[in-house]
Design a protein around this motif. Sequence first.
Motif, PDB file in Angstrom:
ATOM      1  N   SER A   7       0.843  -1.183   0.000  1.00 42.20           N
ATOM      2  CA  SER A   7       0.000   0.000   0.000  1.00 42.20           C
ATOM      3  C   SER A   7       0.880   1.235   0.000  1.00 42.20           C
ATOM      4  N   VAL A   8       0.356   2.333  -0.527  1.00 42.27           N
ATOM      5  CA  VAL A   8       1.074   3.593  -0.553  1.00 42.27           C
ATOM      6  C   VAL A   8       0.206   4.615   0.159  1.00 42.27           C
ATOM      7  N   ARG A   9       0.762   5.231   1.191  1.00 39.27           N
ATOM      8  CA  ARG A   9       0.018   6.245   1.922  1.00 39.27           C
ATOM      9  C   ARG A   9       0.598   7.606   1.603  1.00 39.27           C
ATOM     10  N   ARG A  10      -0.275   8.553   1.358  1.00 36.71           N
ATOM     11  CA  ARG A  10       0.099   9.918   1.003  1.00 36.71           C
ATOM     12  C   ARG A  10      -0.142  10.851   2.179  1.00 36.71           C
ATOM     13  N   CYS A  11       0.459  12.013   2.131  1.00 35.47           N
ATOM     14  CA  CYS A  11       0.288  13.039   3.144  1.00 35.47           C
ATOM     15  C   CYS A  11      -1.178  13.443   3.219  1.00 35.47           C
ATOM     16  N   SER A  12      -1.682  13.624   4.430  1.00 37.34           N
ATOM     17  CA  SER A  12      -3.094  13.972   4.649  1.00 37.34           C
ATOM     18  C   SER A  12      -3.394  15.446   4.406  1.00 37.34           C
ATOM     19  N   ARG A  13      -2.393  16.280   4.286  1.00 39.99           N
ATOM     20  CA  ARG A  13      -2.622  17.711   4.084  1.00 39.99           C
ATOM     21  C   ARG A  13      -3.225  17.962   2.708  1.00 39.99           C
ATOM     22  N   SER A  14      -4.182  18.843   2.641  1.00 36.47           N
ATOM     23  CA  SER A  14      -4.877  19.163   1.383  1.00 36.47           C
ATOM     24  C   SER A  14      -3.890  19.601   0.316  1.00 36.47           C
ATOM     25  N   ALA A  20       3.732   9.741   2.675  1.00 39.10           N
ATOM     26  CA  ALA A  20       3.695   9.942   4.123  1.00 39.10           C
ATOM     27  C   ALA A  20       4.883   9.237   4.770  1.00 39.10           C
ATOM     28  N   VAL A  21       5.501   9.916   5.752  1.00 40.17           N
ATOM     29  CA  VAL A  21       6.628   9.333   6.485  1.00 40.17           C
ATOM     30  C   VAL A  21       6.426   9.463   7.994  1.00 40.17           C
ATOM     31  N   ALA A  22       5.382  10.186   8.412  1.00 41.44           N
ATOM     32  CA  ALA A  22       5.146  10.420   9.840  1.00 41.44           C
ATOM     33  C   ALA A  22       3.647  10.359  10.121  1.00 41.44           C
ATOM     34  N   THR A  23       3.314  10.130  11.383  1.00 39.30           N
ATOM     35  CA  THR A  23       1.913  10.107  11.808  1.00 39.30           C
ATOM     36  C   THR A  23       1.710  11.148  12.897  1.00 39.30           C
ATOM     37  N   LEU A  24       0.658  11.945  12.735  1.00 35.72           N
ATOM     38  CA  LEU A  24       0.284  12.967  13.708  1.00 35.72           C
ATOM     39  C   LEU A  24      -0.911  12.470  14.507  1.00 35.72           C
ATOM     40  N   THR A  25      -0.785  12.546  15.829  1.00 37.12           N
ATOM     41  CA  THR A  25      -1.873  12.175  16.724  1.00 37.12           C
ATOM     42  C   THR A  25      -2.085  13.299  17.721  1.00 37.12           C
ATOM     43  N   TYR A  26      -3.333  13.648  17.967  1.00 37.37           N
ATOM     44  CA  TYR A  26      -3.647  14.669  18.969  1.00 37.37           C
ATOM     45  C   TYR A  26      -4.048  13.987  20.266  1.00 37.37           C
ATOM     46  N   VAL A  27      -3.479  14.449  21.374  1.00 35.00           N
ATOM     47  CA  VAL A  27      -3.862  13.977  22.708  1.00 35.00           C
ATOM     48  C   VAL A  27      -4.592  15.152  23.352  1.00 35.00           C
ATOM     49  N   THR A  40       2.193   1.696  11.452  1.00 35.09           N
ATOM     50  CA  THR A  40       2.169   0.544  10.542  1.00 35.09           C
ATOM     51  C   THR A  40       0.856   0.442   9.789  1.00 35.09           C
ATOM     52  N   GLN A  41      -0.229   0.947  10.374  1.00 31.73           N
ATOM     53  CA  GLN A  41      -1.527   0.943   9.706  1.00 31.73           C
ATOM     54  C   GLN A  41      -2.187   2.302   9.893  1.00 31.73           C
ATOM     55  N   ALA A  42      -2.965   2.700   8.909  1.00 31.29           N
ATOM     56  CA  ALA A  42      -3.712   3.949   9.033  1.00 31.29           C
ATOM     57  C   ALA A  42      -4.799   3.752  10.088  1.00 31.29           C
ATOM     58  N   GLU A  43      -4.905   4.693  10.992  1.00 33.02           N
ATOM     59  CA  GLU A  43      -5.883   4.623  12.075  1.00 33.02           C
ATOM     60  C   GLU A  43      -6.809   5.830  12.003  1.00 33.02           C
ATOM     61  N   PRO A  44      -8.054   5.662  12.439  1.00 33.06           N
ATOM     62  CA  PRO A  44      -8.939   6.834  12.492  1.00 33.06           C
ATOM     63  C   PRO A  44      -8.382   7.855  13.489  1.00 33.06           C
ATOM     64  N   HIS A  45      -8.615   9.091  13.259  1.00 35.45           N
ATOM     65  CA  HIS A  45      -8.216  10.191  14.144  1.00 35.45           C
ATOM     66  C   HIS A  45      -6.710  10.407  14.193  1.00 35.45           C
ATOM     67  N   THR A  46      -5.986   9.893  13.209  1.00 35.00           N
ATOM     68  CA  THR A  46      -4.567  10.216  13.064  1.00 35.00           C
ATOM     69  C   THR A  46      -4.378  10.733  11.645  1.00 35.00           C
ATOM     70  N   TYR A  47      -3.283  11.407  11.423  1.00 34.85           N
ATOM     71  CA  TYR A  47      -3.022  12.001  10.121  1.00 34.85           C
ATOM     72  C   TYR A  47      -1.622  11.608   9.666  1.00 34.85           C
ATOM     73  N   ASP A  48      -1.511  11.188   8.412  1.00 32.97           N
ATOM     74  CA  ASP A  48      -0.215  10.859   7.832  1.00 32.97           C
ATOM     75  C   ASP A  48       0.373  12.133   7.234  1.00 32.97           C
ATOM     76  N   LEU A  49       1.657  12.372   7.483  1.00 36.21           N
ATOM     77  CA  LEU A  49       2.309  13.587   7.004  1.00 36.21           C
ATOM     78  C   LEU A  49       3.583  13.265   6.230  1.00 36.21           C
ATOM     79  N   CYS A  50       3.894  14.107   5.252  1.00 36.24           N
ATOM     80  CA  CYS A  50       5.160  14.003   4.536  1.00 36.24           C
ATOM     81  C   CYS A  50       6.249  14.640   5.401  1.00 36.24           C
ATOM     82  N   THR A  51       7.489  14.549   4.965  1.00 32.66           N
ATOM     83  CA  THR A  51       8.608  15.096   5.733  1.00 32.66           C
ATOM     84  C   THR A  51       8.446  16.590   5.987  1.00 32.66           C
ATOM     85  N   PRO A  74      10.879   6.992   4.640  1.00 26.09           N
ATOM     86  CA  PRO A  74       9.718   6.368   4.008  1.00 26.09           C
ATOM     87  C   PRO A  74       9.695   4.872   4.308  1.00 26.09           C
ATOM     88  N   PRO A  75       8.502   4.292   4.394  1.00 21.01           N
ATOM     89  CA  PRO A  75       8.422   2.863   4.682  1.00 21.01           C
ATOM     90  C   PRO A  75       9.062   2.050   3.556  1.00 21.01           C
TER      91      PRO A  75
END
Length: 128
Positions: A7-14, A20-27, A40-51, A74-75
């Motif tokens: 699978s290929v994951r892209r940056c979540s930014r519009s 995507a190389v990083a995951t953003l999570t809000y606490v 390792t897997q896309a999760e709800p309420h997280t965002y994948d980001l490029c460098t 990159p993975p």
Amino acid sequence: MVGDVLSVRRCSRSGCTELAVATLTYVYADSTAVVGPLATQAEPHTYDLCTAHAHRLTAPRGWEVVRFEGEFAPPQHTDDDLTALAEAVREAGRADRPFEAAPTVTAGPGATTGRRGHLRVLPTPPED
């Protein structure tokens, strides 16, 4: 595809099409934004980001950003990913797999229809 194999994951930014190389999570309870290595897997309420977006991320006033200190990489797909995909395809196409034939239904004089797996044999339409 099988699971997340290849699978290929892209940056979540519009508008961003980078990988995507990083995951953003809000606490929310701690008013913290956490930027870490790609999950390792896309999760709800997280965002994948490029460098670029992972390094430039800012948080709202009063929030803290906790950022991974190393370089985001990159993975990398391993030979195991390709082997797993090849094995799944090979297993699906095996001729000696158990086969359960669906009952044959009579569709008219001398015509029959049958079903095997997700495929269906249809009778030839009568000529007018």
